[in-house]
Design an enzyme around this catalytic site. Structure first.
Site, PDB file in Angstrom:
ATOM      1  N   GLY A 103      32.848  33.002  36.542  1.00 13.20           N
ATOM      2  CA  GLY A 103      31.629  33.210  35.567  1.00 13.20           C
ATOM      3  C   GLY A 103      31.499  32.186  34.644  1.00 13.20           C
TER       4      GLY A 103
ATOM      5  NE  ARG B 115      31.924  35.320  40.234  1.00 16.59           N
ATOM      6  CZ  ARG B 115      32.587  35.620  39.158  1.00 16.59           C
ATOM      7  NH1 ARG B 115      33.839  35.044  39.051  1.00 16.59           N
ATOM      8  NH2 ARG B 115      32.236  36.255  38.171  1.00 16.59           N
TER       9      ARG B 115
ATOM     10  CG  ASP C 132      41.995  36.384  36.359  1.00 19.45           C
ATOM     11  OD1 ASP C 132      40.824  36.032  36.736  1.00 19.45           O
ATOM     12  OD2 ASP C 132      42.128  37.471  36.191  1.00 19.45           O
TER      13      ASP C 132
ATOM     14  CB  THR D  71      37.162  33.931  31.037  1.00 22.93           C
ATOM     15  OG1 THR D  71      36.664  35.286  31.139  1.00 22.93           O
ATOM     16  CG2 THR D  71      38.306  34.002  30.566  1.00 22.93           C
TER      17      THR D  71
ATOM     18  CG  ASP E  24      35.773  38.647  30.854  1.00 26.83           C
ATOM     19  OD1 ASP E  24      34.471  39.028  30.658  1.00 26.83           O
ATOM     20  OD2 ASP E  24      36.003  38.583  32.193  1.00 26.83           O
TER      21      ASP E  24
ATOM     22  CG  ASP F 271      40.188  38.451  31.408  1.00 30.85           C
ATOM     23  OD1 ASP F 271      40.197  37.215  31.302  1.00 30.85           O
ATOM     24  OD2 ASP F 271      39.917  39.189  32.338  1.00 30.85           O
TER      25      ASP F 271
ATOM     26  NE  ARG G  20      37.646  40.394  35.052  1.00 30.56           N
ATOM     27  CZ  ARG G  20      38.548  39.227  35.639  1.00 30.56           C
ATOM     28  NH1 ARG G  20      38.212  38.754  36.751  1.00 30.56           N
ATOM     29  NH2 ARG G  20      39.425  38.879  35.127  1.00 30.56           N
TER      30      ARG G  20
END
Length: 323
Positions: A11, A72, A103, A125, A127, A129, A171
């Site tokens: 993303g 992707r 990741d 990202t 996120d 994360d 996410r």
């Protein structure tokens, strides 16, 4: 090394372009050619390469998204694809790769490292994360965008005495929800990392109303459940409230990066070039206590222990626990 490549994968995140710019600038400083790989690992396999110069990145630091595009490409999990990517880079005279992404992108970088091809990662990202680093590129921008949107919605909520449930991205991580929720004085924050009880959420909003607040704001992380489902369940418990749901969706991913994201992206991009030129591989740059830090990709992916700021979540819980 005299030729390095850089790609963005997964993303998009505000600040990716700032990192690309830093890689190009630092490469020029060391008299190293920088090759941009377009469309992520798909372009890596297909040889979709673009030599990058100052003309490509002179305005990029303030732009959201990624000038190299992203895609992707789950096929890169296959060994044949990984070997093809190494062959393509070798034929192009590329001796090292800088991977900017999350990741999944780091999994690709690790696969190349295992094949003996040097790769260094930069975490990007919204996120936030990635285990190890405290911040990822794009998180601050996405959180700020969510904060602004929630502020705007709060004006309408107050004007009509409504309760709004606002779904934010992330996410399976609750970082955006926690930070944006605290920043906007939300009555409740729901994240995947913590259980919740609908009755407690309703109680918090009702308590705020009883103390004079003219509206309600609930921030919902996407990893908990969809906003439509939540609104239906909430309305059953609080039929006296006019409840609306909003999904902020991709407006959090685009737009100009914040100064913080630009600075961190620049630090990481420049350092990534220095590290790979000094023979480092299988690592990624991150932030620890506001300083650049280096983390092992293997250890990071094996841990898979992303931690949210529990202190911020508990602060919001305490501030909204009124009787």
């Amino acid at each position: 090394m005299r030729r390095l490549a850089v790609l963005t994968s997964g993303g998009d995140a505000p600040g990716m372009n700032a990192a690309i710019r830093a890689v190009v600038e630092e490469g020029l400083h060391h008299e190293v050619d920088i090759i941009g790989v377009q469309h992520g690992f798909k372009g890596l396999v297909e040889g979709d390469y673009l030599p990058l110069g100052i003309n490509h990145v002179s305005q990029s630091i303030r732009r959201g998204g990624t000038l190299l595009y992203s895609a992707r490409f789950p096929e890169f999990r296959e060994l044949d694809m990984q070997k093809k990517a190494v062959d393509q880079m070798t034929q192009a005279g590329i001796e090292g790769l800088i991977v900017i992404g999350g990741d999944g992108s780091f999994q690709g970088a690790l696969a190349l490292t295992k094949l003996g091809f040097p790769a260094v990662g930069i975490p990007a990202t919204i996120d936030n994360d990635i285990p190890g680093t405290e911040y990822t590129i794009g998180f601050d921008s996405a959180m700020s965008a969510a904060t602004t949107a929630i502020d705007n919605i709060s004006d309408t909520a107050a004007s009509h005495n409504r309760t709004f449930v606002i779904e934010v991205m992330g996410r399976n991580a609750g970082d955006i929800a926690i930070w944006a929720g605290v920043a906007t004085g939300a009555d409740a924050i729901l994240i995947p990392e913590e259980e919740f009880f609908m009755g407690d959420i309703v109680r918090r909003v009702r308590s705020s109303r009883s103390h004079g607040k003219d509206h309600g704001i609930i921030v919902l992380a996407e990893g908990v459940m969809g906003v439509e489902e939540f609104v239906k369940e909430y309305a059953k418990e609080a039929p006296e409230q006019d409840v609306r749901g909003v999904n902020l969706s991709h407006i959090q991913r685009g737009g100009s990066p914040t100064g913080r994201d630009r600075v961190f992206a620049t630090l990481m991009g420049a350092k990534a070039v220095d590290l790979i030129l000094h023979g480092q591989s299988g690592i990624y740059l991150g932030i620890s206590s506001e300083e650049l830090a280096v983390f092992d990709i293997v250890e990071t992916l094996e841990k898979n222990e992303h931690k949210v700021r529990d202190d911020l979540f508990e602060l919001n819980q305490a501030l909204t626990d009124r009787y």
